[in-house]
Design a protein around this motif. Structure first.
Motif, PDB file in Angstrom:
ATOM      1  N   ILE A 562     -11.548   8.333  -3.183  1.00 24.51           N
ATOM      2  CA  ILE A 562     -10.797   7.094  -3.325  1.00 24.51           C
ATOM      3  C   ILE A 562     -11.071   6.239  -2.093  1.00 24.51           C
ATOM      4  CG2 ILE A 562      -8.507   6.094  -3.616  1.00 24.51           C
ATOM      5  CD1 ILE A 562      -7.598   8.710  -4.843  1.00 24.51           C
ATOM      6  N   ASP A 563     -11.412   4.991  -2.321  1.00 26.82           N
ATOM      7  CA  ASP A 563     -11.756   4.093  -1.227  1.00 26.82           C
ATOM      8  C   ASP A 563     -10.568   3.950  -0.284  1.00 26.82           C
ATOM      9  OD1 ASP A 563     -12.516   2.006   0.424  1.00 26.82           O
ATOM     10  OD2 ASP A 563     -13.586   0.943  -1.173  1.00 26.82           O
ATOM     11  N   ARG A 564     -10.806   4.293   0.997  1.00 25.07           N
ATOM     12  CA  ARG A 564      -9.723   4.200   1.983  1.00 25.07           C
ATOM     13  C   ARG A 564      -9.224   2.764   2.134  1.00 25.07           C
ATOM     14  NH1 ARG A 564      -7.593   8.945   2.348  1.00 25.07           N
ATOM     15  NH2 ARG A 564      -8.568   9.065   0.327  1.00 25.07           N
ATOM     16  N   ARG A 565     -10.095   1.786   1.941  1.00 24.79           N
ATOM     17  CA  ARG A 565      -9.675   0.397   2.092  1.00 24.79           C
ATOM     18  C   ARG A 565      -8.664   0.009   1.011  1.00 24.79           C
ATOM     19  NH1 ARG A 565     -15.534  -2.198   2.073  1.00 24.79           N
ATOM     20  NH2 ARG A 565     -15.595  -0.722   0.340  1.00 24.79           N
ATOM     21  N   GLU A 566      -8.887   0.501  -0.211  1.00 32.09           N
ATOM     22  CA  GLU A 566      -7.925   0.206  -1.270  1.00 32.09           C
ATOM     23  C   GLU A 566      -6.573   0.844  -0.996  1.00 32.09           C
ATOM     24  OE1 GLU A 566      -9.802  -0.359  -5.446  1.00 32.09           O
ATOM     25  OE2 GLU A 566     -10.781   1.391  -4.593  1.00 32.09           O
ATOM     26  N   LEU A 567      -6.583   2.070  -0.498  1.00 31.98           N
ATOM     27  CA  LEU A 567      -5.316   2.723  -0.161  1.00 31.98           C
ATOM     28  C   LEU A 567      -4.630   2.008   0.999  1.00 31.98           C
ATOM     29  CD1 LEU A 567      -6.442   6.450  -0.474  1.00 31.98           C
ATOM     30  CD2 LEU A 567      -4.958   5.204  -2.038  1.00 31.98           C
ATOM     31  N   GLY A 568      -5.410   1.540   1.972  1.00 32.72           N
ATOM     32  CA  GLY A 568      -4.828   0.790   3.077  1.00 32.72           C
ATOM     33  C   GLY A 568      -4.200  -0.508   2.609  1.00 32.72           C
ATOM     34  N   THR A 599       8.466   3.578  -6.087  1.00 27.89           N
ATOM     35  CA  THR A 599       8.547   2.505  -7.089  1.00 27.89           C
ATOM     36  C   THR A 599       7.629   1.346  -6.720  1.00 27.89           C
ATOM     37  OG1 THR A 599      10.844   3.117  -7.570  1.00 27.89           O
ATOM     38  CG2 THR A 599      10.119   0.912  -8.242  1.00 27.89           C
ATOM     39  N   LEU A 600       7.683   0.935  -5.449  1.00 27.46           N
ATOM     40  CA  LEU A 600       6.810  -0.155  -5.004  1.00 27.46           C
ATOM     41  C   LEU A 600       5.338   0.228  -5.109  1.00 27.46           C
ATOM     42  CD1 LEU A 600       8.809  -1.243  -1.816  1.00 27.46           C
ATOM     43  CD2 LEU A 600       8.658  -2.475  -3.990  1.00 27.46           C
ATOM     44  N   TRP A 601       5.020   1.473  -4.757  1.00 24.14           N
ATOM     45  CA  TRP A 601       3.632   1.954  -4.838  1.00 24.14           C
ATOM     46  C   TRP A 601       3.123   1.859  -6.277  1.00 24.14           C
ATOM     47  CZ3 TRP A 601       0.312   3.735  -0.983  1.00 24.14           C
ATOM     48  CH2 TRP A 601      -0.829   4.411  -1.408  1.00 24.14           C
ATOM     49  N   SER A 602       3.931   2.293  -7.227  1.00 25.60           N
ATOM     50  CA  SER A 602       3.527   2.242  -8.643  1.00 25.60           C
ATOM     51  C   SER A 602       3.309   0.806  -9.101  1.00 25.60           C
ATOM     52  CB  SER A 602       4.595   2.908  -9.513  1.00 25.60           C
ATOM     53  OG  SER A 602       4.737   4.265  -9.182  1.00 25.60           O
ATOM     54  N   GLN A 603       4.152  -0.116  -8.612  1.00 27.02           N
ATOM     55  CA  GLN A 603       4.004  -1.510  -9.021  1.00 27.02           C
ATOM     56  C   GLN A 603       2.686  -2.098  -8.529  1.00 27.02           C
ATOM     57  OE1 GLN A 603       7.473  -3.454  -7.438  1.00 27.02           O
ATOM     58  NE2 GLN A 603       8.895  -2.450  -8.882  1.00 27.02           N
ATOM     59  N   HIS A 604       2.325  -1.793  -7.289  1.00 25.38           N
ATOM     60  CA  HIS A 604       1.103  -2.373  -6.716  1.00 25.38           C
ATOM     61  C   HIS A 604      -0.156  -1.615  -7.131  1.00 25.38           C
ATOM     62  CE1 HIS A 604       2.812  -5.436  -4.070  1.00 25.38           C
ATOM     63  NE2 HIS A 604       3.813  -4.598  -3.820  1.00 25.38           N
ATOM     64  N   ALA A 605      -0.014  -0.340  -7.463  1.00 27.81           N
ATOM     65  CA  ALA A 605      -1.196   0.502  -7.696  1.00 27.81           C
ATOM     66  C   ALA A 605      -1.610   0.544  -9.159  1.00 27.81           C
ATOM     67  CB  ALA A 605      -0.917   1.922  -7.204  1.00 27.81           C
ATOM     68  N   GLY A 606      -1.010  -0.297  -9.978  1.00 30.54           N
ATOM     69  CA  GLY A 606      -1.298  -0.224 -11.417  1.00 30.54           C
ATOM     70  C   GLY A 606      -2.778  -0.249 -11.773  1.00 30.54           C
TER      71      GLY A 606
END
Length: 840
Positions: A562-568, A599-606
């Motif tokens: 998983i791209d570290r930049r996307e997780l950041g 909850t916030l993570w799920s909203q942004h990580a869709g």
């Protein structure tokens, strides 16, 4: 050992004919023969090249057809080099060598097409198929023009294949993704990002169309229920989609390409397998059987024309034969190559399952020619004797002192017997000392060839003369262009002249267009802290990325990474939303924080979750749990520290200022800080980092050198609002990397410490601003970025002449002195103009 023939005529006399009966006779010594010579090389291609050159030179440059032979116990090490050598020398060859069928473009294209259709479109096979040049246009469009962009696209989106991913999901993912914008983007940046997204979407849709078109061909192949149906469907697919396979479905009508014929024959073998009643497992298993069959086949090289292409008929050129094929033949000049241990003689290996005693018994009882393994050595002796006896006038003997990779190789013990009949002494060391050592360096090899043979291959003459001349003006003044024109190399002169001019330029003392100092108008502001830090860390990396706009294309990560930049980016968005929505005193326990962040993570990580779940179900959920847990623990610690400070917190806040730089003027700076805390003491700017070492980002020496500027620029921006001495900055490490070491995850530059270096830092910024305004981008090989830089292959950081030019350039003197700043010598005025950089 052969006996001399009493009936041999004068025209059939052999160079070593009288000495051959002395082979392997320890009491015998022959008279020395000056017509036998020795050489050694590094690698099989150089050995082949030198053997042909020496043999042709021995024939005064005009050998009679069939008068020269290159002989080896096995031609396998030399087969791949035959066509290039023929082309380089402009000589036809006739050979008994064979190349693996799997090397042929037709074979590669056929197996990759079938792999794409049966193994759900792996991108590696698909893009190699397109690059083979054999795939027919799809709906009137040649896919070869898009293949590099497709490979980059699938790397970015980590799609390793799959019809559903390539044709169904990828366009949707791109359409749903938000464009990546810099801090405080202007209208041009927004429009540029929108254009890029439209271009990527169009690219993905063209890839989708290609995949769907190929998928239509796969249905009969996947529906096959026996080998016969599989072979018939494969013939139709190959004929429909690949150039050169048009005759594949026409029964007895043969294709013109020998490789195509061999592939069709392999499909015919599948028919025979079906007729024999062999059980059919699946189309994919049958494809594996077909690939194994193709991998075991070879294609005879046959005759090669002077251009290196396969010729239909023998043009009477140099014979390149293995020793079995050359038995009983005679040539004026013979080059015996490959005299290395393990190759000649081949070691005899006893069969552990059928010993020689049993073989002898079976041969006696059954009266069948069953081979006796220990007799193989006698056969090797005979083949050596026949090879030595095939030369009428001249014999060249060679071996490799090292292989193509530079690993040392030992000469063969057969040299001892050659020494017996050619030098009168059965010893190897004198032959090794006597042999010519052919250098692996092209220039040294050209000089040696001129000295030894007074000639070079036609294709090598022009570049060799150019290199020997050493410079364009010397090349022109020596009359070498006229020589080249006389030998048919005049068409190479423009390219040689341009190449020599380039070599002269990059090795000269004068600044060239290749030194990234173009001059003219520099980059326009406003600057963002991240862009200015890139410029300070390595101006030339900035030049490649922001001025030339060369996109990075580094080696791909593992498909399941998983791209570290996307997780950041996700972590930044989640923290911003949480701090924006929740008052500092209402954080709650770690469990409550984790539930809120999840909850916030799920909203942004869709979009990211949907993509990764389609590729690797469950992987993103595991990674998400680790990140949410680490962020929750960070927030719990951080909230407590913020409550102690009791200030006003703002997140994702835009901030801008105009800096007055000494000796330059105003520099416009605009950025967005992750967060800022304003209280009675001033402003504390916080920046989240998910990797690296936080302490390095606020290291005073690196700030003064201009190598790390982002946090210092944030401090200057904050001072524009709070006033001098009122701004501090801190680096906050977040995520799993920093979860085990909370203390090492935070680094701060306090206001009083920044106040002590502010003027010196502005001086460094002024140096960079002047360079940028003058459009100069010097190298910075000590900035610590080279290991990870995607432009390393284009950068001349290891080229001494370039470094000397840039070091001596007067307009770059300030930059080099700035790089020598440290905490003891923070100003340019006290930094010497030479000497090593200091880190204190």
């Amino acid at each position: 050992v052969p006996e001399p023939s009493a009936a041999g005529g004068v025209g059939d006399a052999r160079l070593l004919g009288d000495a051959l009966p002395l082979l392997y006779d320890e009491s015998a010594r022959a008279a020395p023969c000056a017509a036998v010579s020795f050489f050694n090389t590094q690698g099989s291609a150089d050995e082949l090249e030198e053997a042909i050159l020496a043999a042709v030179a021995d024939s005064n440059g005009a050998p009679a057809p069939g008068s020269i032979a290159l002989l080896a116990r096995s031609l396998e090490p030399y087969a791949a080099a035959l066509a290039p050598v023929a082309r380089r020398h402009g000589l036809p060859l006739s050979t008994s060598a064979a190349l693996p069928l799997s090397r042929e473009s037709a074979s590669l294209a056929a197996t990759r097409l079938l792999r794409c259709l049966l193994l759900d479109m792996p991108t590696g096979a698909l893009f190699d198929l397109i690059r083979s040049g054999r795939l027919r246009p799809i709906d009137g469009r040649d896919p070869a023009g898009d293949v590099d962009a497709w490979e980059r696209l699938t790397r970015e989106w980590q799609v390793a294949g799959g019809r559903e991913n390539l044709a169904g999901r990828l366009p949707g993912w791109i359409e749903a993704a938000a464009p990546i914008l810099p801090d405080q983007p202007d209208d041009e940046a927004v429009e540029r990002a929108a254009r890029r997204k439209r271009a990527l979407l169009a690219l993905a849709r063209r890839l989708r169309d290609l995949v769907l078109a190929l998928e239509r061909e796969a249905r009969p192949l996947r529906a096959a229920r026996d080998q016969r149906l599989f072979a018939a469907a494969a013939r139709r697919v190959l004929a429909a989609r690949l150039v050169g396979f048009e005759a594949a479905d026409r029964g007895a009508e043969a294709a013109a390409d020998p490789a195509v014929e061999a592939i069709l024959a392999a499909l015919d073998d599948l028919d025979a397998v079906a007729a024999a009643g062999v059980r059919f497992e699946s189309p994919a298993a049958t494809l594996e059987t077909l690939e194994q069959g193709i991998g075991a086949l070879t294609l005879p090289v046959g005759a090669l024309g002077p251009d290196g292409a396969r010729a239909g008929e023998d043009a009477g050129g140099v014979r390149v034969l293995d020793l079995m094929q050359a038995r009983g033949m005679a040539f004026d000049t013979v080059a015996l190559v490959g005299l290395n241990a393990g190759l000649l003689p081949r070691p005899a290996r006893v069969d552990p399952f059928l010993p020689d005693a049993d073989r002898a018994l079976l041969r006696s009882r059954l009266r069948r020619p069953i081979a006796i393994k220990e007799e193989a050595l006698a056969e090797e002796h005979l083949l050596l004797a026949l090879a030595l006896g095939s030369a009428r006038r001249r014999l060249l003997v060679s071996w490799q002192r090292a292989d193509d990779d530079g690993r040392a190789r030992a000469p063969s013990l057969a040299l001892r017997e050659i020494g017996r009949v050619a030098r009168g002494a059965p010893e190897i060391d004198p032959l090794v000392e006597e042999s010519r050592r052919i250098s692996a360096d092209p220039l040294a090899r050209a000089r040696a060839a001129i000295a030894a043979h007074a000639m070079l291959p036609a294709a090598a003459t022009a570049p060799a003369l150019a290199i020997l001349a050493g410079a364009p003006e010397r090349f022109r003044s020596t009359g070498l262009p006229a020589v080249l024109a006389a030998i048919g190399g005049g068409e190479m002169l423009p390219a040689l002249d341009a190449g020599l001019a380039y070599l002269q330029a990059i090795d000269s003392r004068d600044i060239t267009t290749f030194d990234a100092l173009p001059g003219g108008a520099g980059p326009e502001g406003p600057w963002s802290p991240s862009r200015l830090e890139t410029f300070g860390a390595c101006p030339q990396q900035y030049f490649f990325r922001h001025r030339l706009r060369i996109e990075e294309w580094s080696d791909p990560d593992s498909p399941d990474a998983i791209d570290r930049r996307e997780l950041g980016t996700l972590a930044h968005a989640v923290l911003a939303d949480d701090y924006r929505a929740t008052p500092p005193g209402a954080a709650g326990t770690v469990t409550a924080i984790a539930a809120r962040l999840a909850t916030l993570w799920s909203q942004h990580a869709g979009p990211l979750a949907a993509r990764l779940d389609a590729l690797y179900p469950g992987l993103f959920a595991i990674e998400s749990d680790a990140w949410v847990g680490a962020l929750a623990r960070f927030v719990a610690r951080d909230r407590a520290a913020l409550l102690e400070r009791d200030g006003r917190l703002e997140v994702e806040r835009p901030i801008a200022a105009t800096l007055a730089l000494p000796g330059f003027g105003d520099l416009s700076l605009r950025g967005r800080v992750d967060r800022s805390l304003r209280d009675a003491a001033g402003i504390l700017v916080g920046d989240y980092k998910t990797g690296g070492t936080p302490e390095n980002l606020v290291n005073r020496t690196r700030l003064l050198k201009g190598e790390r500027l982002q946090m210092a620029l944030y401090a200057l921006l904050a001072e524009s609002e709070a006033g001098p001495g009122k701004a501090s900055v801190e680096v906050l490490g977040v995520g799993p990397k920093f979860d085990d070491d909370p203390e090492g995850a935070t680094a701060r530059l306090e206001a009083e410490d920044f106040e002590a270096i502010r003027d010196c830092l502005l001086e460094s910024l002024a140096v960079l601003a002047r360079l940028a305004a003058a459009n100069r981008f010097p190298l910075s090989p000590r900035a610590g970025l080279c290991e990870y830089c995607p432009y390393a292959r284009a950068c001349r950081r290891a080229h001494p002449a370039t470094l000397e030019r840039l070091l001596a350039h007067p307009a770059l003197a300030e930059f080099h002195r700035m790089r020598r700043k440290n905490s003891r010598k923070p100003r340019l005025a006290v930094v010497t103009s030479d000497g090593p950089e200091e880190e204190a």
